[in-house]
Design a protein around this motif. Structure first.
Motif, PDB file in Angstrom:
ATOM      1  N   SER A   1      29.422 -69.229  -2.176  1.00  0.00           N
ATOM      2  CA  SER A   1      28.527 -69.169  -3.330  1.00  0.00           C
ATOM      3  C   SER A   1      29.188 -69.939  -4.463  1.00  0.00           C
ATOM      4  O   SER A   1      30.395 -70.173  -4.452  1.00  0.00           O
ATOM      5  CB  SER A   1      28.259 -67.719  -3.735  1.00  0.00           C
ATOM      6  N   GLY A   2      28.397 -70.326  -5.412  1.00  0.00           N
ATOM      7  CA  GLY A   2      28.884 -71.096  -6.546  1.00  0.00           C
ATOM      8  C   GLY A   2      27.856 -72.134  -6.925  1.00  0.00           C
ATOM      9  O   GLY A   2      26.730 -72.121  -6.424  1.00  0.00           O
ATOM     10  N   LYS A   3      28.252 -73.047  -7.807  1.00  0.00           N
ATOM     11  CA  LYS A   3      27.336 -74.105  -8.222  1.00  0.00           C
ATOM     12  C   LYS A   3      28.101 -75.224  -8.905  1.00  0.00           C
ATOM     13  O   LYS A   3      29.287 -75.080  -9.217  1.00  0.00           O
ATOM     14  CB  LYS A   3      26.249 -73.561  -9.154  1.00  0.00           C
ATOM     15  N   ASP A   4      27.411 -76.316  -9.101  1.00  0.00           N
ATOM     16  CA  ASP A   4      27.941 -77.456  -9.852  1.00  0.00           C
ATOM     17  C   ASP A   4      29.271 -77.987  -9.323  1.00  0.00           C
ATOM     18  O   ASP A   4      30.149 -78.374 -10.091  1.00  0.00           O
ATOM     19  CB  ASP A   4      28.069 -77.108 -11.340  1.00  0.00           C
ATOM     20  N   GLY A   5      29.454 -77.973  -8.005  1.00  0.00           N
ATOM     21  CA  GLY A   5      30.644 -78.576  -7.412  1.00  0.00           C
ATOM     22  C   GLY A   5      31.820 -77.649  -7.184  1.00  0.00           C
ATOM     23  O   GLY A   5      32.842 -78.071  -6.669  1.00  0.00           O
ATOM     24  N   SER A   6      31.702 -76.359  -7.518  1.00  0.00           N
ATOM     25  CA  SER A   6      32.807 -75.417  -7.332  1.00  0.00           C
ATOM     26  C   SER A   6      32.285 -74.140  -6.660  1.00  0.00           C
ATOM     27  O   SER A   6      31.377 -73.491  -7.180  1.00  0.00           O
ATOM     28  CB  SER A   6      33.446 -75.082  -8.679  1.00  0.00           C
ATOM     29  N   TYR A   7      32.896 -73.788  -5.512  1.00  0.00           N
ATOM     30  CA  TYR A   7      32.383 -72.703  -4.686  1.00  0.00           C
ATOM     31  C   TYR A   7      33.523 -71.868  -4.118  1.00  0.00           C
ATOM     32  O   TYR A   7      34.638 -72.361  -3.964  1.00  0.00           O
ATOM     33  CB  TYR A   7      31.564 -73.281  -3.515  1.00  0.00           C
ATOM     34  N   SER A   8      33.234 -70.616  -3.772  1.00  0.00           N
ATOM     35  CA  SER A   8      34.225 -69.762  -3.121  1.00  0.00           C
ATOM     36  C   SER A   8      33.523 -68.904  -2.081  1.00  0.00           C
ATOM     37  O   SER A   8      32.322 -68.653  -2.167  1.00  0.00           O
ATOM     38  CB  SER A   8      34.953 -68.880  -4.140  1.00  0.00           C
ATOM     39  N   GLY A   9      34.286 -68.468  -1.071  1.00  0.00           N
ATOM     40  CA  GLY A   9      33.701 -67.649  -0.021  1.00  0.00           C
ATOM     41  C   GLY A   9      34.631 -67.496   1.154  1.00  0.00           C
ATOM     42  O   GLY A   9      35.842 -67.348   0.993  1.00  0.00           O
ATOM     43  N   LYS A  10      34.073 -67.581   2.348  1.00  0.00           N
ATOM     44  CA  LYS A  10      34.810 -67.370   3.599  1.00  0.00           C
ATOM     45  C   LYS A  10      34.647 -68.598   4.489  1.00  0.00           C
ATOM     46  O   LYS A  10      33.574 -69.176   4.575  1.00  0.00           O
ATOM     47  CB  LYS A  10      34.288 -66.144   4.348  1.00  0.00           C
ATOM     48  N   ILE A  11      35.737 -68.962   5.176  1.00  0.00           N
ATOM     49  CA  ILE A  11      35.724 -70.079   6.121  1.00  0.00           C
ATOM     50  C   ILE A  11      36.354 -69.604   7.426  1.00  0.00           C
ATOM     51  O   ILE A  11      37.354 -68.875   7.397  1.00  0.00           O
ATOM     52  CB  ILE A  11      36.457 -71.321   5.547  1.00  0.00           C
ATOM     53  N   THR A  12      35.763 -69.999   8.544  1.00  0.00           N
ATOM     54  CA  THR A  12      36.249 -69.591   9.856  1.00  0.00           C
ATOM     55  C   THR A  12      36.810 -70.789  10.597  1.00  0.00           C
ATOM     56  O   THR A  12      36.173 -71.839  10.663  1.00  0.00           O
ATOM     57  CB  THR A  12      35.107 -68.958  10.680  1.00  0.00           C
ATOM     58  N   ASP A  13      37.999 -70.628  11.156  1.00  0.00           N
ATOM     59  CA  ASP A  13      38.573 -71.623  12.050  1.00  0.00           C
ATOM     60  C   ASP A  13      37.923 -71.380  13.410  1.00  0.00           C
ATOM     61  O   ASP A  13      38.168 -70.348  14.040  1.00  0.00           O
ATOM     62  CB  ASP A  13      40.087 -71.439  12.137  1.00  0.00           C
ATOM     63  N   PRO A  14      37.061 -72.300  13.878  1.00  0.00           N
ATOM     64  CA  PRO A  14      36.329 -72.026  15.116  1.00  0.00           C
ATOM     65  C   PRO A  14      37.216 -71.977  16.359  1.00  0.00           C
ATOM     66  O   PRO A  14      36.878 -71.274  17.317  1.00  0.00           O
ATOM     67  CB  PRO A  14      35.317 -73.165  15.201  1.00  0.00           C
ATOM     68  N   ASP A  15      38.341 -72.665  16.376  1.00  0.00           N
ATOM     69  CA  ASP A  15      39.234 -72.615  17.537  1.00  0.00           C
ATOM     70  C   ASP A  15      39.939 -71.267  17.636  1.00  0.00           C
ATOM     71  O   ASP A  15      40.021 -70.678  18.707  1.00  0.00           O
ATOM     72  CB  ASP A  15      40.263 -73.742  17.493  1.00  0.00           C
ATOM     73  N   ALA A  16      40.455 -70.766  16.515  1.00  0.00           N
ATOM     74  CA  ALA A  16      41.174 -69.491  16.504  1.00  0.00           C
ATOM     75  C   ALA A  16      40.235 -68.301  16.311  1.00  0.00           C
ATOM     76  O   ALA A  16      40.627 -67.158  16.516  1.00  0.00           O
ATOM     77  CB  ALA A  16      42.228 -69.492  15.396  1.00  0.00           C
ATOM     78  N   ASN A  17      38.988 -68.577  15.870  1.00  0.00           N
ATOM     79  CA  ASN A  17      38.000 -67.545  15.550  1.00  0.00           C
ATOM     80  C   ASN A  17      38.540 -66.550  14.519  1.00  0.00           C
ATOM     81  O   ASN A  17      38.349 -65.353  14.630  1.00  0.00           O
ATOM     82  CB  ASN A  17      37.507 -66.837  16.808  1.00  0.00           C
ATOM     83  N   LYS A  18      39.239 -67.092  13.508  1.00  0.00           N
ATOM     84  CA  LYS A  18      39.758 -66.278  12.410  1.00  0.00           C
ATOM     85  C   LYS A  18      39.115 -66.734  11.116  1.00  0.00           C
ATOM     86  O   LYS A  18      38.891 -67.923  10.907  1.00  0.00           O
ATOM     87  CB  LYS A  18      41.277 -66.400  12.311  1.00  0.00           C
ATOM     88  N   THR A  19      38.843 -65.776  10.234  1.00  0.00           N
ATOM     89  CA  THR A  19      38.168 -66.059   8.971  1.00  0.00           C
ATOM     90  C   THR A  19      39.130 -65.878   7.813  1.00  0.00           C
ATOM     91  O   THR A  19      39.922 -64.934   7.787  1.00  0.00           O
ATOM     92  CB  THR A  19      36.943 -65.141   8.810  1.00  0.00           C
ATOM     93  N   TYR A  20      39.040 -66.797   6.846  1.00  0.00           N
ATOM     94  CA  TYR A  20      39.946 -66.827   5.697  1.00  0.00           C
ATOM     95  C   TYR A  20      39.154 -66.919   4.399  1.00  0.00           C
ATOM     96  O   TYR A  20      38.016 -67.378   4.389  1.00  0.00           O
ATOM     97  CB  TYR A  20      40.865 -68.053   5.792  1.00  0.00           C
ATOM     98  N   ASP A  21      39.789 -66.507   3.299  1.00  0.00           N
ATOM     99  CA  ASP A  21      39.222 -66.753   1.976  1.00  0.00           C
ATOM    100  C   ASP A  21      39.297 -68.249   1.726  1.00  0.00           C
ATOM    101  O   ASP A  21      40.283 -68.895   2.086  1.00  0.00           O
ATOM    102  CB  ASP A  21      40.021 -66.016   0.888  1.00  0.00           C
ATOM    103  N   GLY A  22      38.270 -68.795   1.105  1.00  0.00           N
ATOM    104  CA  GLY A  22      38.276 -70.229   0.900  1.00  0.00           C
ATOM    105  C   GLY A  22      37.629 -70.656  -0.389  1.00  0.00           C
ATOM    106  O   GLY A  22      36.956 -69.871  -1.060  1.00  0.00           O
ATOM    107  N   SER A  23      37.855 -71.908  -0.719  1.00  0.00           N
ATOM    108  CA  SER A  23      37.203 -72.514  -1.874  1.00  0.00           C
ATOM    109  C   SER A  23      36.824 -73.939  -1.509  1.00  0.00           C
ATOM    110  O   SER A  23      37.455 -74.569  -0.665  1.00  0.00           O
ATOM    111  CB  SER A  23      38.130 -72.499  -3.093  1.00  0.00           C
ATOM    112  N   LEU A  24      35.768 -74.414  -2.136  1.00  0.00           N
ATOM    113  CA  LEU A  24      35.279 -75.768  -1.927  1.00  0.00           C
ATOM    114  C   LEU A  24      35.052 -76.407  -3.284  1.00  0.00           C
ATOM    115  O   LEU A  24      34.588 -75.747  -4.214  1.00  0.00           O
ATOM    116  CB  LEU A  24      33.939 -75.771  -1.183  1.00  0.00           C
ATOM    117  N   THR A  25      35.381 -77.676  -3.378  1.00  0.00           N
ATOM    118  CA  THR A  25      35.031 -78.444  -4.570  1.00  0.00           C
ATOM    119  C   THR A  25      34.446 -79.776  -4.106  1.00  0.00           C
ATOM    120  O   THR A  25      34.916 -80.365  -3.139  1.00  0.00           O
ATOM    121  CB  THR A  25      36.246 -78.702  -5.483  1.00  0.00           C
ATOM    122  N   VAL A  26      33.408 -80.202  -4.793  1.00  0.00           N
ATOM    123  CA  VAL A  26      32.764 -81.472  -4.485  1.00  0.00           C
ATOM    124  C   VAL A  26      33.045 -82.420  -5.634  1.00  0.00           C
ATOM    125  O   VAL A  26      32.838 -82.093  -6.797  1.00  0.00           O
ATOM    126  CB  VAL A  26      31.239 -81.306  -4.311  1.00  0.00           C
TER     127      VAL A  26
END
Length: 112
Positions: A63-88
């Protein structure tokens, strides 16, 4: 019943309009060369792999807006989920995933 359908339709239209110009929406090339699609889902965004050995798998919710986001990301090979952030920034998406906010890894994906 008609009122419930109308309210649901109005919410769907409002959500779509709110997300329409967000820079995160689109297709991105992962570091492994796969295509990942980021699209609105619920009150935020979902990342779904469109190609590669994990095609069809949802690997993130943010969730987020205007190029800055936070949430959960999963490594599909390990099938583990981590806290994450995205910036565009322009045509680049920088993704960062962390374990306990101490051990972090980053990737940069170009827009397709």
């Amino acid at each position: 019943m008609k009122r419930i359908i109308f309210i649901a339709a109005a919410l769907a239209i409002t959500t779509t309009v709110a997300h329409a110009g967000d820079p995160i929406i689109g297709n991105w090339k992962t570091e492994l060369g796969d295509t990942a699609a980021i699209a609105p889902c619920g009150a935020g965004y979902c990342i779904t792999l469109k190609s590669g050995k994990h095609a069809g798998k949802q690997i993130g919710t943010f969730s987020g807006k205007d190029g800055s986001y936070s949430g959960k990301i999963t490594d599909p090979d390990a099938n583990k989920t981590y806290d994450g952030s995205l910036t565009v920034s322009g045509s680049a998406l920088k993704m960062k995933g962390c374990v306990l906010k101490v051990v972090c890894e980053s990737q940069t994906w170009p827009r397709l």
